[in-house]
Design a protein around this motif. Structure first.
Motif, PDB file in Angstrom:
ATOM      1  N   UNK A 236      -7.067   1.615 -10.470  1.00 27.33           N
ATOM      2  CA  UNK A 236      -5.899   1.928  -9.643  1.00 27.33           C
ATOM      3  C   UNK A 236      -5.609   3.428  -9.559  1.00 27.33           C
ATOM      4  N   UNK A 237      -5.745   4.137 -10.687  1.00 26.34           N
ATOM      5  CA  UNK A 237      -5.411   5.566 -10.694  1.00 26.34           C
ATOM      6  C   UNK A 237      -6.277   6.356  -9.723  1.00 26.34           C
ATOM      7  N   UNK A 238      -7.460   5.842  -9.405  1.00 19.75           N
ATOM      8  CA  UNK A 238      -8.352   6.534  -8.480  1.00 19.75           C
ATOM      9  C   UNK A 238      -7.821   6.542  -7.048  1.00 19.75           C
ATOM     10  N   UNK A 239      -6.927   5.596  -6.733  1.00 18.54           N
ATOM     11  CA  UNK A 239      -6.341   5.562  -5.391  1.00 18.54           C
ATOM     12  C   UNK A 239      -4.844   5.862  -5.447  1.00 18.54           C
ATOM     13  N   UNK A 240      -4.421   6.531  -6.526  1.00 25.47           N
ATOM     14  CA  UNK A 240      -3.038   6.974  -6.630  1.00 25.47           C
ATOM     15  C   UNK A 240      -2.046   5.942  -7.092  1.00 25.47           C
ATOM     16  N   UNK A 241      -2.520   4.836  -7.657  1.00 22.42           N
ATOM     17  CA  UNK A 241      -1.634   3.789  -8.158  1.00 22.42           C
ATOM     18  C   UNK A 241      -1.787   3.668  -9.672  1.00 22.42           C
ATOM     19  N   UNK A 242      -1.205   2.625 -10.256  1.00 22.10           N
ATOM     20  CA  UNK A 242      -1.484   2.315 -11.653  1.00 22.10           C
ATOM     21  C   UNK A 242      -1.483   0.807 -11.810  1.00 22.10           C
TER      22      UNK A 242
END
Length: 285
Positions: A154-160
């Motif tokens: 998720x962090x790779x697309x700006x989420x968590x």
């Protein structure tokens, strides 16, 4: 034999998740969106929540299996195309029907934060990414194909990972393993997942995954339905509670007298004395 005729009520409709009953006491739920790698759209979270609540309340069922359709993915998380479309439409759609754009209290696909009464076996047949891995992290037993992969990207697309998987990952694998996986966003193989105690076993072949998952479910379904519910609750209590003694006390105070007063504890002891298989009754817990 049509096992479904024995149900007190029919299973709720799930658009994108098929249900089958391969043996008495066992439900097989298959996320059936293979073209979308079994990603979960907003409505399906709520439909699967209803399905597994029905499963918990159906007396004849004891164990469930969740898997994905096809041979590429178990579940790759949220339907990002739908998510992007909703975000582009502005805030009005979120305000009008906010329940459609959030997870139920049981989490991603009604499973990633589910407490429930009865155990679920995850049969991971490919990519288990994001919310898909969060589903498996909260299942009671996990079996995966040799080529399965797991990750929280998720962090790779700006989420968590907001489906409850991060604390479950760290409770199971420990701080350093969980940090390296979650902070890098990299995927791990089935062999690595087994090494880190994140799955129970790897199937002999991809083609035998469901057969092996049913074998596991069959063993669980063979024990006392009351003892199964209590034992699972005790394990979960220990997983969630910081004090081991407090976890024991919580389960003992909640269940011991009910168990001993129930039909199944008497049946188990009588069957042992008579050297015969027990004839279990549906749990009333």
């Amino acid at each position: 034999m049509d096992i479904s005729r024995a149900f007190e009520s029919p299973p709720p409709q799930c658009d994108g998740c098929d249900t089958a009953f391969p043996e008495p006491h066992i439900m097989l739920a298959t996320i059936n969106r293979p073209r979308q790698l079994n990603s979960i759209p907003y409505a399906l979270h709520w439909q699967m929540d209803a399905l597994f609540k029905w499963f918990d309340n159906e007396p004849s069922l004891r164990v469930a299996i969740v898997t994905g359709a096809g041979d590429r993915a178990f579940c790759v998380g949220s339907d990002l195309i739908e998510m992007q479309r909703v975000k582009k439409s502005g805030n009005d759609s979120w305000k009008a029907e906010p329940y459609k754009y959030n997870h139920p209290s049981s989490g991603f696909a009604g499973l990633s934060r589910r407490e429930g009464k009865k155990p679920i076996v995850a049969a991971v047949n490919g990519y288990a990414l994001g919310g898909g891995w969060e589903i498996a992290l909260n299942c009671d037993v996990v079996i995966a194909t040799p080529s399965a992969q797991f990750g929280l990207p998720e962090a790779k697309v700006g989420l968590y990972a907001y489906g409850g998987g991060l604390p479950r990952l760290i409770r199971t694998a420990g701080l350093h393993v969980a940090s390296e996986i979650a902070l890098s966003g990299r995927s791990i193989t089935a062999k690595e997942a087994l090494q880190y105690n994140l799955i129970n076993r790897i199937s002999k072949k991809p083609e035998t995954l469901i057969e092996e998952a049913i074998s596991i479910a069959r063993e669980i379904a063979a024990i006392s339905p009351d003892a199964m519910i209590i034992t699972r609750s005790a394990l979960r209590e220990a997983w969630e509670t910081s004090s081991v003694e407090r976890a024991f006390q919580n389960t003992h105070e909640r269940f011991y007298e009910k168990l001993m007063a129930g039909e199944n504890s008497s049946e188990g002891l009588i069957a042992f004395k008579e050297k015969r298989p027990p004839r279990w009754k549906p749990s009333k817990l």
